[in-house]
Write a protein that holds these residues in place. Structure first.
Motif, PDB file in Angstrom:
ATOM      1  N   GLY A 144      22.742  11.767  30.220  1.00 10.99           N
ATOM      2  CA  GLY A 144      23.060  12.504  31.431  1.00 10.99           C
ATOM      3  C   GLY A 144      24.209  13.474  31.250  1.00 10.99           C
ATOM      4  N   GLY A 145      25.321  13.009  30.689  1.00 13.31           N
ATOM      5  CA  GLY A 145      26.493  13.853  30.559  1.00 13.31           C
ATOM      6  C   GLY A 145      26.362  14.932  29.517  1.00 13.31           C
ATOM      7  N   VAL A 146      26.079  14.545  28.285  1.00 14.49           N
ATOM      8  CA  VAL A 146      26.070  15.497  27.172  1.00 14.49           C
ATOM      9  C   VAL A 146      24.948  16.525  27.306  1.00 14.49           C
ATOM     10  CG1 VAL A 146      25.767  15.736  24.680  1.00 14.49           C
ATOM     11  CG2 VAL A 146      27.208  13.906  25.587  1.00 14.49           C
ATOM     12  N   LEU A 147      23.721  16.075  27.594  1.00 12.92           N
ATOM     13  CA  LEU A 147      22.608  17.019  27.672  1.00 12.92           C
ATOM     14  C   LEU A 147      22.786  18.020  28.802  1.00 12.92           C
ATOM     15  CD1 LEU A 147      19.418  14.871  26.921  1.00 12.92           C
ATOM     16  CD2 LEU A 147      20.826  16.233  25.377  1.00 12.92           C
ATOM     17  N   LEU A 148      23.289  17.558  29.955  1.00 11.51           N
ATOM     18  CA  LEU A 148      23.485  18.477  31.074  1.00 11.51           C
ATOM     19  C   LEU A 148      24.616  19.465  30.797  1.00 11.51           C
ATOM     20  CD1 LEU A 148      22.850  16.006  33.979  1.00 11.51           C
ATOM     21  CD2 LEU A 148      21.856  18.279  33.854  1.00 11.51           C
ATOM     22  N   LEU A 149      25.703  18.994  30.223  1.00 13.96           N
ATOM     23  CA  LEU A 149      26.805  19.907  29.917  1.00 13.96           C
ATOM     24  C   LEU A 149      26.400  20.930  28.864  1.00 13.96           C
ATOM     25  CD1 LEU A 149      29.955  17.584  29.885  1.00 13.96           C
ATOM     26  CD2 LEU A 149      29.417  19.391  31.520  1.00 13.96           C
ATOM     27  N   LEU A 150      25.720  20.472  27.829  1.00 13.91           N
ATOM     28  CA  LEU A 150      25.266  21.389  26.782  1.00 13.91           C
ATOM     29  C   LEU A 150      24.328  22.448  27.350  1.00 13.91           C
ATOM     30  CD1 LEU A 150      25.003  22.241  23.813  1.00 13.91           C
ATOM     31  CD2 LEU A 150      23.194  20.520  23.572  1.00 13.91           C
ATOM     32  N   SER A 151      23.374  22.003  28.154  1.00 13.11           N
ATOM     33  CA  SER A 151      22.421  22.950  28.751  1.00 13.11           C
ATOM     34  C   SER A 151      23.119  23.903  29.707  1.00 13.11           C
ATOM     35  CB  SER A 151      21.323  22.182  29.497  1.00 13.11           C
ATOM     36  OG  SER A 151      20.634  21.317  28.628  1.00 13.11           O
ATOM     37  N   GLY A 152      24.090  23.390  30.463  1.00 12.17           N
ATOM     38  CA  GLY A 152      24.820  24.237  31.389  1.00 12.17           C
ATOM     39  C   GLY A 152      25.585  25.337  30.671  1.00 12.17           C
ATOM     40  N   ILE A 153      26.198  25.012  29.555  1.00 13.18           N
ATOM     41  CA  ILE A 153      26.934  26.008  28.772  1.00 13.18           C
ATOM     42  C   ILE A 153      25.974  27.084  28.248  1.00 13.18           C
ATOM     43  CG2 ILE A 153      28.263  26.370  26.661  1.00 13.18           C
ATOM     44  CD1 ILE A 153      29.478  23.573  27.135  1.00 13.18           C
ATOM     45  N   LEU A 154      24.795  26.667  27.809  1.00 14.18           N
ATOM     46  CA  LEU A 154      23.807  27.632  27.330  1.00 14.18           C
ATOM     47  C   LEU A 154      23.311  28.521  28.463  1.00 14.18           C
ATOM     48  CD1 LEU A 154      21.760  25.349  24.897  1.00 14.18           C
ATOM     49  CD2 LEU A 154      23.457  27.089  24.307  1.00 14.18           C
ATOM     50  N   GLU A 155      23.148  27.961  29.656  1.00 16.18           N
ATOM     51  CA  GLU A 155      22.753  28.764  30.814  1.00 16.18           C
ATOM     52  C   GLU A 155      23.832  29.802  31.131  1.00 16.18           C
ATOM     53  OE1 GLU A 155      19.953  28.809  32.285  1.00 16.18           O
ATOM     54  OE2 GLU A 155      18.974  26.865  32.074  1.00 16.18           O
ATOM     55  N   PHE A 156      25.082  29.440  30.911  1.00 14.48           N
ATOM     56  CA  PHE A 156      26.192  30.367  31.126  1.00 14.48           C
ATOM     57  C   PHE A 156      26.027  31.612  30.257  1.00 14.48           C
ATOM     58  CE2 PHE A 156      30.264  31.914  29.479  1.00 14.48           C
ATOM     59  CZ  PHE A 156      30.914  32.284  30.653  1.00 14.48           C
TER      60      PHE A 156
END
Length: 318
Positions: free
Chosen positions: A141-153
């Motif tokens: 939950g934490g790592v995958l969402l944060l990683l994906s969020g940074i890429l969306e940025f």
């Protein structure tokens, strides 16, 4: 995104050279009586200016045709379906170069909230707020969402960036409550370090309820914004909002000593969490089918053509 865009694209320099060459040939083939516009023996400046503008317009149009010939134009409906974000123009071609991180974020969320829903429902003896999957809350939950969020940025998708990074932080914070080293629960016990005693105290239950309540307020804002995407994403936020409100209500009731009502509200929150996960699995299936260019695609109920954006209604800002 490699299935959506062709990788065989021409460089800007190549396109410029092809355009110049083709247009020179076109101009040379024209049956002009003179390369210099002359009227009554005098040089016609207005005609020359018009001819130059025509050349520039033809050249720009030709370049655009060359540059787009190797790729498929993405409609607003397809864009919001793939990125769960209204389409906006951004500089660069990162969206054509890198993969779509949205399915990864969605997978991290649904693999965290769906088992948690089963734990809150108490199925097969499950419980303890999903303590057995604390590692999953952190690394899935934490790592995958944060990683994906940074890429969306970096792709310029603001809404997806905010949603994914926010819930990545949520799952990390939730895991922190369950990790004994943080002593989030034990701090409320009489001894100051007992999770068994701390979890049933009024202070812990009311504090957790307030935390969930303000998350519910944040999700209301995200729910409103999701009305510019699709029905499936709206349904996910709607179920998530219900989950947070039910859990907040349940913990408030438990802190007041209303055990039966409180436990029922927590179970209702578990059921809504499970529903959130199931909607998420459907969206995940939709995105993965689109990513491999499957022979058929599943609907998500596009809303982008129903609720037009401000700029679409009033024109782009100058």
């Amino acid at each position: 995104m490699s299935a959506i865009y062709s990788s065989d694209k021409q460089s800007p320099n190549t396109a410029d050279q092809q355009a110049d060459s083709a247009l020179r040939g076109r101009l040379n083939s024209r049956n002009d009586s003179s390369s210099t516009p002359v009227v009554d023996g005098e040089y016609d400046i207005e005609a020359a200016h018009h001819k130059a503008e025509s050349f520039t317009s033809d050249r720009d149009d030709f370049i655009n045709r060359i540059r787009t010939a190797g790729s498929v134009s993405m409609s607003p409906e397809l864009f919001e379906k793939l990125y769960l974000n209204p389409q906006k123009n951004v500089k660069g071609e990162l969206r054509q170069t890198f993969a779509n991180p949205t399915p990864l974020a969605l997978l991290g969320h649904i693999l965290s909230i769906t088992p948690l829903g089963c734990d809150l429902l108490g199925w097969k003896g499950a419980g303890q707020f999903g303590a057995a999957q604390t590692g999953g809350f952190v690394f899935v939950g934490g790592v995958l969402l944060l990683l994906s969020g940074i890429l969306e940025f970096f792709l310029g998708n603001t809404f997806s960036f905010v949603v994914f990074c926010s819930f990545g932080a949520f799952w990390l914070a939730f895991a922190g409550v369950l990790i004994p080293g943080f002593n989030s629960i034990g701090a409320y016990s009489a001894t100051g370090d007992s999770q068994v005693l701390g979890i049933s105290t009024k202070g812990f239950q009311a504090s957790l309820a307030f935390y969930l309540l303000f998350w519910a307020i944040a999700v209301v804002i995200l729910l409103i914004c999701s009305l510019r995407t699709n029905v499936a994403f709206v349904a996910l936020f709607f179920c998530l909002e219900g989950t947070l409100l039910a859990l907040a209500s349940g913990f408030f009731l438990l802190s007041e000593g209303k055990l039966e009502l409180g436990n029922n509200a927590v179970k209702a929150g578990g059921g809504l969490a499970l529903a959130t996960g199931l909607v998420g699995f459907y969206i995940f299936l939709v995105l993965m089918l689109a990513s491999v260019d499957f022979p058929f695609l599943l609907p998500v109920g596009d809303l982008s053509h129903i609720m037009k954006g401000y700029q679409a209604k009033h024109g782009s800002r100058k």
